[in-house]
Design an enzyme around this catalytic site. Structure first.
Site, mmCIF file in Angstrom:
data_model
loop_
_atom_site.group_PDB
_atom_site.id
_atom_site.type_symbol
_atom_site.label_atom_id
_atom_site.label_comp_id
_atom_site.label_asym_id
_atom_site.label_seq_id
_atom_site.Cartn_x
_atom_site.Cartn_y
_atom_site.Cartn_z
ATOM 1 C CB SER A 126 -1.003 -0.248 0.975
ATOM 2 O OG SER A 126 -1.658 1.475 1.395
ATOM 3 C CE1 TYR A 151 -3.938 -3.001 5.557
ATOM 4 C CE2 TYR A 151 -2.947 -1.110 5.289
ATOM 5 C CZ TYR A 151 -3.976 -1.579 4.959
ATOM 6 O OH TYR A 151 -3.826 -2.100 3.460
ATOM 7 C CE LYS A 155 -1.705 -4.721 3.608
ATOM 8 N NZ LYS A 155 -1.421 -6.086 2.515
ATOM 9 N NE ARG A 233 -5.877 10.142 0.969
ATOM 10 C CZ ARG A 233 -4.944 11.131 1.535
ATOM 11 N NH1 ARG A 233 -4.821 12.437 0.768
ATOM 12 N NH2 ARG A 233 -5.579 11.505 2.825
HETATM 13 P P1 NAD Z 1 -10.704 -6.875 1.250
HETATM 14 O O1 NAD Z 1 -10.661 -7.625 2.825
HETATM 15 O O2 NAD Z 1 -12.153 -6.951 0.616
HETATM 16 O O3 NAD Z 1 -10.370 -8.708 0.916
HETATM 17 C C1 NAD Z 1 -9.295 -9.544 1.856
HETATM 18 C C2 NAD Z 1 -9.487 -10.740 1.708
HETATM 19 O O4 NAD Z 1 -8.945 -12.049 2.077
HETATM 20 C C3 NAD Z 1 -11.454 -11.032 2.230
HETATM 21 O O5 NAD Z 1 -12.577 -11.859 1.541
HETATM 22 C C4 NAD Z 1 -11.162 -12.161 3.481
HETATM 23 O O6 NAD Z 1 -12.344 -12.619 4.093
HETATM 24 C C5 NAD Z 1 -9.217 -12.626 3.109
HETATM 25 N N1 NAD Z 1 -8.754 -13.019 4.653
HETATM 26 C C6 NAD Z 1 -8.416 -11.672 5.095
HETATM 27 N N2 NAD Z 1 -7.578 -12.782 6.296
HETATM 28 C C7 NAD Z 1 -7.228 -13.694 5.748
HETATM 29 C C8 NAD Z 1 -6.975 -14.935 6.227
HETATM 30 N N3 NAD Z 1 -5.690 -14.765 7.153
HETATM 31 N N4 NAD Z 1 -6.767 -16.015 5.508
HETATM 32 C C9 NAD Z 1 -7.253 -16.295 4.527
HETATM 33 N N5 NAD Z 1 -8.060 -15.932 4.043
HETATM 34 C C10 NAD Z 1 -8.266 -13.775 4.566
HETATM 35 O O7 NAD Z 1 -9.739 -6.098 1.496
HETATM 36 P P2 NAD Z 1 -9.177 -5.543 -0.682
HETATM 37 O O8 NAD Z 1 -9.843 -3.947 -0.236
HETATM 38 O O9 NAD Z 1 -9.433 -6.848 -0.790
HETATM 39 O O10 NAD Z 1 -7.586 -6.029 0.180
HETATM 40 C C11 NAD Z 1 -7.406 -7.010 -0.312
HETATM 41 C C12 NAD Z 1 -5.408 -6.563 -0.231
HETATM 42 O O11 NAD Z 1 -4.840 -5.058 -1.052
HETATM 43 C C13 NAD Z 1 -4.826 -6.625 1.618
HETATM 44 O O12 NAD Z 1 -3.647 -6.764 1.646
HETATM 45 C C14 NAD Z 1 -4.794 -5.085 1.335
HETATM 46 O O13 NAD Z 1 -3.972 -4.555 2.660
HETATM 47 C C15 NAD Z 1 -4.510 -4.545 -0.049
HETATM 48 N N6 NAD Z 1 -4.814 -3.046 -0.100
HETATM 49 C C16 NAD Z 1 -5.801 -2.767 -0.175
HETATM 50 C C17 NAD Z 1 -6.458 -1.093 -0.328
HETATM 51 C C18 NAD Z 1 -7.628 -0.860 0.066
HETATM 52 O O14 NAD Z 1 -7.944 0.675 -0.202
HETATM 53 N N7 NAD Z 1 -8.476 -1.736 -0.228
HETATM 54 C C19 NAD Z 1 -5.499 -0.668 -0.916
HETATM 55 C C20 NAD Z 1 -3.951 -0.901 -0.248
HETATM 56 C C21 NAD Z 1 -3.718 -2.310 -0.138
HETATM 57 N N1 UFG Z 2 -12.832 10.979 3.108
HETATM 58 C C1 UFG Z 2 -13.968 12.459 3.867
HETATM 59 N N2 UFG Z 2 -14.940 11.554 3.688
HETATM 60 C C2 UFG Z 2 -15.740 10.795 4.508
HETATM 61 C C3 UFG Z 2 -14.167 9.471 4.307
HETATM 62 C C4 UFG Z 2 -12.520 9.978 3.595
HETATM 63 O O1 UFG Z 2 -13.870 13.225 3.032
HETATM 64 O O2 UFG Z 2 -15.908 10.006 5.145
HETATM 65 C C5 UFG Z 2 -11.414 11.813 2.823
HETATM 66 C C6 UFG Z 2 -10.537 11.185 3.984
HETATM 67 O O3 UFG Z 2 -10.248 12.391 4.809
HETATM 68 C C7 UFG Z 2 -9.378 11.512 2.389
HETATM 69 C C8 UFG Z 2 -10.228 10.359 0.993
HETATM 70 O O4 UFG Z 2 -11.692 10.621 1.269
HETATM 71 O O5 UFG Z 2 -9.324 12.616 2.600
HETATM 72 C C9 UFG Z 2 -9.155 9.541 1.548
HETATM 73 O O6 UFG Z 2 -10.106 8.456 2.338
HETATM 74 P P1 UFG Z 2 -9.868 6.856 2.727
HETATM 75 O O7 UFG Z 2 -10.440 6.763 3.803
HETATM 76 O O8 UFG Z 2 -10.588 6.401 1.226
HETATM 77 O O9 UFG Z 2 -8.077 6.922 1.917
HETATM 78 P P2 UFG Z 2 -7.240 7.348 2.441
HETATM 79 O O10 UFG Z 2 -6.276 7.612 1.546
HETATM 80 O O11 UFG Z 2 -7.314 7.849 4.692
HETATM 81 O O12 UFG Z 2 -6.504 5.318 2.718
HETATM 82 C C10 UFG Z 2 -6.617 4.157 2.228
HETATM 83 C C11 UFG Z 2 -6.613 3.340 2.574
HETATM 84 C C12 UFG Z 2 -6.337 2.947 3.879
HETATM 85 C C13 UFG Z 2 -4.135 2.399 3.091
HETATM 86 C C14 UFG Z 2 -4.627 3.591 2.124
HETATM 87 C C15 UFG Z 2 -3.037 3.820 1.881
HETATM 88 O O13 UFG Z 2 -8.511 3.371 2.913
HETATM 89 O O14 UFG Z 2 -5.985 1.054 3.749
HETATM 90 O O15 UFG Z 2 -5.434 4.628 1.713
HETATM 91 O O16 UFG Z 2 -3.303 2.631 0.177
HETATM 92 F F1 UFG Z 2 -3.395 2.740 3.787
#
Ligand code: NAD
Ligand code: UFG
Length: 337
Positions: A126, A151, A155, A233
């Protein structure tokens, strides 16, 4: 014969879209997902969309022997490791669950990738690993600062573990992908993000507000040093993100290679830009108010994508409006269910 790719977390948001993209590219995905943040009917949706049976092993990646059984019984060609817990806020209150789940899962995956000589590993990292940017757009050689949450710390640790194991030749190749902000859904509207409870993230909060589940969106701060005062973002469509995973596997097919890459669009958009894109894409006026800044938010971050474009021969294609349109289709589908 189709090459089998193990997709951990394949029923989650990014994993499910990647499973479809893998099938379209001619791979055979098999899923390991313990359903801690997904639901079994997502598998049915994937089967409907792909027109084929897909296997999910409902096991926990932290359980070595359960995971090893999958490696023993399947001819695994590559692994895409999504499975992790991802709620930044929750990780502050439940650090042990985060370290245990995210780090232990990766250790098990690496041990098995090493033992079963799997030569392709893709890991979900991330842009949170960077913290506040010294320079924008942010490139992969930007210094990694102390993580702001457990978290983020998992990573950083996972990246370090992968790099140490590459150096020690415990694993052969790996591509670490640092995602920026994933949004959107499959254009069918049949799969998308399934937030549990009140969403923390912007896009699902917008969708739930427009759908009447929430009364109004609070914009966290409008006095930042940006073009309209709201935070910036790099929002990337989940289908573009999914494509980057397939490209990562393909890069490792043609040469023994390892990389750490930003996966974003290279463009910064503010919270108000996202709301405007939503309103333009759907014709719906969104209820919102301005509130206090959210603790821990950074003012602006967006990716330098030169390296990922060069290495993966990939570029994001979808616009913010397309992402909003697709998320809205998914929200409407959820409402009709
Ligand atoms: P998500 O929660 O939708 O998907 C993760 C999946 O992994 C879920 O279906 C959950 O049931 C499964 N899971 C979690 N722990 C497990 C375990 N121990 N064994 C088996 N299954 C397990 O999340 P996502 O948004 O699809 O994110 C996927 C990956 O990308 C994650 O590693 C997350 O940290 C990373 N990531 C996500 C974002 C975001 O904003 N969505 C941003 C940056 C990085
Ligand atoms: N925001 C609002 N109102 C809300 C939610 C979000 O104004 O109700 C704003 C936040 O302040 C931020 C922007 O929208 O400025 C994006 O916020 P998100 O929570 O959607 O995303 P972030 O960038 O804060 O965080 C995301 C993921 C994290 C990850 C990070 C960097 O949620 O898991 O990006 O990858 F770590």
């Amino acid at each position: 014969m189709e090459k089998t790719i193990l997709v951990t977390g394949g029923l989650g948001y990014i994993g499910s879209h990647t499973v479809l993209t893998l099938i379209n590219a001619g791979y055979k995905p098999i899923i390991v997902d313990n359903l801690c943040n997904s639901q079994p009917w997502i598998l049915t949706q994937l089967e409907k969309l792909s027109g084929q049976k897909i296997k999910n092993h409902a096991i926990d990646c932290t359980n070595f022997s359960d995971l090893e059984a999958v490696f023993k019984n399947e001819p695994i060609h590559g692994v895409i490791h999504f499975a992790a817990l991802k709620a930044v806020n929750e990780s502050v209150h439940e650090p042990l669950s985060y370290y245990n789940n995210n780090v232990k899962s990766l250790l098990n995956i690496i041990e098995l990738v090493s033992k079963y000589k799997v030569r392709k590993l893709v890991f979900s990292s991330s842009c949170t690993v960077y913290g506040t940017a010294d320079k924008l757009p942010i490139s992969e050689d930007h210094p990694i600062k102390t993580a702001e949450s457990p978290y983020g710390s998992t990573k950083q640790m996972c990246e370090r573990i992968i790099n140490d194991c590459l150096k020690a030749k415990k694993i052969e190749n790996a591509v670490i992908l640092r995602y920026f902000n994933p949004i959107g859904a499959h254009s069918s509207g049949l799969i998308g993000e399934l937030p549990l409870g009140i969403p923390n993230n912007l896009a699902p909060y917008i969708m739930q507000t427009a759908a009447g589940i929430r009364s109004s969106l609070t914009i966290y701060g409008n006095n930042y040093n940006t073009h309209d005062g709201t935070c910036i973002r790099d929002y990337i469509h989940v289908m573009d993100l999914a494509e980057a995973h397939v490209k990562s596997i393909e890069v490792m097919e043609v040469s023994a290679t390892s990389h750490t890459l930003n996966i974003g669009t290279g463009k910064g958009n503010s919270v108000l830009d996202v709301i405007n894109a939503f309103e333009n894409a759907t014709g719906i006026k969104l209820n919102y108010t301005y509130g206090e800044r959210r603790i821990g938010d950074i003012e602006k971050i967006y990716a330098d994508t030169n390296l990922s474009e060069e290495i993966l021969k990939w570029k994001s294609k979808h616009s913010l409006e397309e992402a909003m349109r697709d998320s809205w289709k998914w929200q409407m589908y959820l409402k009709s269910k």
